[in-house]
Design a protein around this motif. Structure first.
Motif, PDB file in Angstrom:
ATOM      1  N   LEU A   1      12.854  10.801   9.182  1.00 51.14           N
ATOM      2  CA  LEU A   1      13.889  10.449   8.087  1.00 51.14           C
ATOM      3  C   LEU A   1      13.023  10.387   6.751  1.00 51.14           C
ATOM      4  O   LEU A   1      12.300   9.534   6.553  1.00 51.14           O
ATOM      5  N   GLU A   2      13.484  11.218   5.832  1.00 50.65           N
ATOM      6  CA  GLU A   2      12.958  11.252   4.501  1.00 50.65           C
ATOM      7  C   GLU A   2      13.968  10.746   3.348  1.00 50.65           C
ATOM      8  O   GLU A   2      15.220  11.153   3.739  1.00 50.65           O
ATOM      9  N   PHE A   3      13.605  10.014   2.503  1.00 53.19           N
ATOM     10  CA  PHE A   3      14.715   9.551   1.542  1.00 53.19           C
ATOM     11  C   PHE A   3      14.078   9.615   0.183  1.00 53.19           C
ATOM     12  O   PHE A   3      12.917   9.440  -0.059  1.00 53.19           O
ATOM     13  N   LYS A   4      14.894   9.931  -0.947  1.00 51.74           N
ATOM     14  CA  LYS A   4      14.354   9.709  -2.130  1.00 51.74           C
ATOM     15  C   LYS A   4      15.649   9.207  -3.045  1.00 51.74           C
ATOM     16  O   LYS A   4      16.860   9.560  -2.694  1.00 51.74           O
ATOM     17  N   THR A   5      15.215   8.215  -4.090  1.00 49.52           N
ATOM     18  CA  THR A   5      16.430   7.664  -4.714  1.00 49.52           C
ATOM     19  C   THR A   5      16.183   8.492  -6.106  1.00 49.52           C
ATOM     20  O   THR A   5      15.224   8.821  -6.474  1.00 49.52           O
ATOM     21  N   LYS A   6      17.295   8.527  -6.755  1.00 51.06           N
ATOM     22  CA  LYS A   6      17.571   9.549  -7.949  1.00 51.06           C
ATOM     23  C   LYS A   6      18.434   8.447  -8.872  1.00 51.06           C
ATOM     24  O   LYS A   6      19.382   7.948  -8.234  1.00 51.06           O
TER      25      LYS A   6
END
Length: 142
Positions: free
Chosen positions: A122-127
């Motif tokens: 699982l990859e995640f990025k916050t924006k």
């Protein structure tokens, strides 16, 4: 004195971390290789169980010269404070991040989470919609 904006950001960050944890649970249980919609469905189950308010497939109208020209549909809007855009792709592209930032601008929600239920992990990025000190964007939604 506590800065009210900082308190809201801390609260939003805690919510994002909680959602990431729930997404990890979904990924660990379902594994890789499924359709994006199935991962979102699993996340919906987790959000309901955790009693976190959310809306699935929320529509955000785009207005141009006082005319509705279309809409964006966000995968999940959580507690009216966090937009979650899910993907199930080999690699996240810049276009995926741009899509999420556009959702943030139109919705006026400050924080977004891009989740990729990809083949390795699982990859995640916050924006974020705004950086401190930047002016508000023009009103794109009625």
């Amino acid at each position: 004195m506590i800065n009210r904006l900082q308190v809201q950001n801390d609260t939003d960050e805690k919510l994002a971390k909680r959602v990431i944890g729930l997404a990890m649970d979904v990924y660990n249980n379902l594994g890789c290789g499924l359709l994006e919609s199935l991962y979102v469905g699993g996340l919906v189950v987790e959000l309901k169980e955790a009693r976190i308010p959310f809306e699935r497939q929320k529509r955000f109208t785009v207005i141009y010269r006082n005319v509705e020209i279309g809409c964006y549909i966000a995968d999940l809007v959580i507690d009216n404070r966090l937009i979650v855009e899910a993907k199930a792709v080999d690699l996240l592209a810049i276009a995926h991040s741009v899509q999420l930032v556009n959702y943030l601008a139109i919705s006026k929600i400050d924080l977004g989470l891009l989740l990729n239920f990809g083949p390795r992990k699982l990859e995640f990025k916050t924006k974020t919609r705004l950086h401190p000190g930047m002016p508000e964007p023009p009103n794109l939604q009625q």
